[in-house]
Design an enzyme around this catalytic site. Structure first.
Site, short mmCIF file in Angstrom:
data_model
loop_
_atom_site.label_atom_id
_atom_site.label_comp_id
_atom_site.label_asym_id
_atom_site.label_seq_id
_atom_site.Cartn_x
_atom_site.Cartn_y
_atom_site.Cartn_z
N GLU A 114 -8.06 13.34 3.30
CA GLU A 114 -7.54 13.72 4.62
C GLU A 114 -6.96 12.52 5.36
OE1 GLU A 114 -6.88 15.87 8.29
OE2 GLU A 114 -6.78 16.25 6.14
N HIS A 117 -3.64 11.21 3.96
CA HIS A 117 -2.56 12.08 4.44
C HIS A 117 -2.11 11.69 5.85
CE1 HIS A 117 -0.08 15.57 4.99
NE2 HIS A 117 -0.83 16.06 5.94
N HIS A 197 2.14 24.61 10.10
CA HIS A 197 2.16 23.19 9.73
C HIS A 197 2.97 22.98 8.45
CE1 HIS A 197 0.97 19.09 9.94
NE2 HIS A 197 0.18 19.11 8.87
N HIS A 366 4.08 24.17 -7.29
CA HIS A 366 4.70 25.34 -6.67
C HIS A 366 5.14 25.01 -5.24
CE1 HIS A 366 5.75 29.53 -6.90
NE2 HIS A 366 5.03 29.84 -5.82
#
Length: 411
Positions: A114, A117, A197, A366
């Site tokens: 986290e 990021h 987001h 994806h």
């Protein structure tokens, strides 16, 4: 201190995180300055725009990895981790949370995912600030009628490839995107917020791609390719369909509805399984719950999944038709090839998610394929324009480009 007692917003580490963002951005800025040290100003801004686009694409991929590894709540507060700039300072708090719930949302690994990021996001934000400041400096010099530091080059007003309002809008958008990132944490993975987001990240890619393409055209002295109106309209419609499909895909992911159907082409052994669309598309609700507090049913999750699958057939058909028309007209041939390859990638990774029990690599790819489709479609739109009555509608010849660079045909 536990997650329940930790304030949702703790701005104590904000200054340290901002400084870290500057340090992260210095690497790409130094690379661009060194790489184009003998180049023109327009080439330097082109390189920085493309590099920022590339790093933002990486950030979107890492954001998908963060979500798919359930690391979105690895630090229960924002912008730091238990009021610290890194998980190192929150070691005791994370250890306590992990001991209480070893497979819960807060572990040392998830906290680092986290925070990395967030670090990457801060670095990208600094690069966008630099792009914005540079665009306004160029614009002011152009207004004054002076040069932009290019010896022997044309006047500054002839060298400005992008209006400063484009990077300004991008800066505003990245600030809004940061707010959605904060709400993703503080609202405990609210599906609508997480989906927004994701969409915000893809819009950010599109904004940066427009600037990169226009900078590239300007550096080569090229004009946008002229497309017949029908072909240009088809490009726009395909882009809109892809955007809608990405929204549906984000809704599948944020509601964890991928495994509602584990067979293909049928779902649960039926071409039309039991579905509750009213539940599945009740937008403003907590994760796993309905607005009345009841749990969403499996039929609701099936509706979310199957809507995305049905829309995929239409989107793949639209992309195939657009690629065929572009190749037949010998226009935007490079974007056409990318679109064909990415459509195949999306089909393969989407199918893998269903029949292989949602493997992490396929799931991240994806999302990456969807982001790449946004970039390529934006590239095609920014590198082309619709024909006017005064245009000669002959097929434009492609202009040879440097090795590895996108070849954009000119009228």
């Amino acid at each position: 201190m536990n997650a329940a007692a930790q304030p949702l917003y703790d701005l104590a580490p904000l200054a340290e995180l901002m400084l870290l963002g500057v340090l992260i951005a210095l690497g790409p800025l130094a690379w661009v300055a060194w790489r184009d040290r003998h180049g023109t100003t327009v080439h330097r801004w082109q390189a920085l725009a493309i590099l920022t686009l590339f790093l933002t694409f990486d950030l979107v991929l890492f954001g998908a990895f963060t979500r798919l590894t359930d690391s979105g709540l690895g630090c229960p507060d924002w912008p730091g981790c238990y009021g610290n700039a890194s998980p190192l300072g929150a070691h005791a708090e994370i250890s306590a949370a992990q001991e209480a719930m070893p497979t819960g949302p807060v572990t040392h690994r998830k906290a680092w995912v986290e925070m990395v990021h967030r670090y990457l996001a801060s670095g990208v934000g600094v690069l966008i600030i630099v792009l914005t400041a540079g665009a306004w400096v160029q614009w002011r010099r152009a207004r004054a009628g002076g040069g932009v530091g290019d010896r022997g080059g044309p006047a500054a007003r002839d060298r400005i490839a992008v209006s400063p309002w484009w990077p300004t809008a991008t800066l505003v958008w990245v600030c809004l995107q940061g707010a959605f990132g904060a709400w993703t944490v503080t609202m405990k993975l609210f599906p609508a917020i997480v989906t927004l987001h994701l969409i915000g990240g893809l819009v950010l890619l599109a904004l940066l791609c427009v600037q990169a393409v226009r900078q590239t055209l300007a550096s080569r002295g090229e004009a946008p390719a002229v497309l017949p109106r029908g072909l240009r309209a088809g490009l726009i419609v395909t882009a809109l369909l892809v955007g809608l499909q990405i929204v549906l895909g984000g809704w599948v992911s944020t509601n964890y509805a991928v495994l509602a159907c584990t067979t293909f082409p049928t779902c649960q052994g039926s071409w039309w399984p039991d579905m509750a669309f009213q539940e599945g598309f009740q937008i403003w609700r907590p994760l796993g719950l309905l607005q009345d507090g009841n749990h969403i049913t499996f039929a609701g999750l099936t509706a979310i999944h199957y809507a995305h699958r049905l829309a995929a057939y239409a989107v793949l058909g639209a992309i195939a038709l657009l690629v065929w028309r572009l190749r037949r007209a010998q226009l935007l041939t490079d974007p056409a090839r990318w679109l064909a390859g990415l459509a195949l990638l999306q089909f393969a990774t989407g199918l893998s998610n269903v029949v292989l029990d949602w493997p992490l690599v396929a799931a991240v790819l994806h999302t990456g394929g969807a982001a790449a489709l946004v970039v390529v479609l934006t590239w095609a739109l920014a590198a082309s324009r619709s024909a006017h009555a005064r245009d000669k509608m002959s097929i434009p010849r492609p202009v040879p480009a440097a090795a590895g660079a996108p070849r954009i045909p000119t009228p």
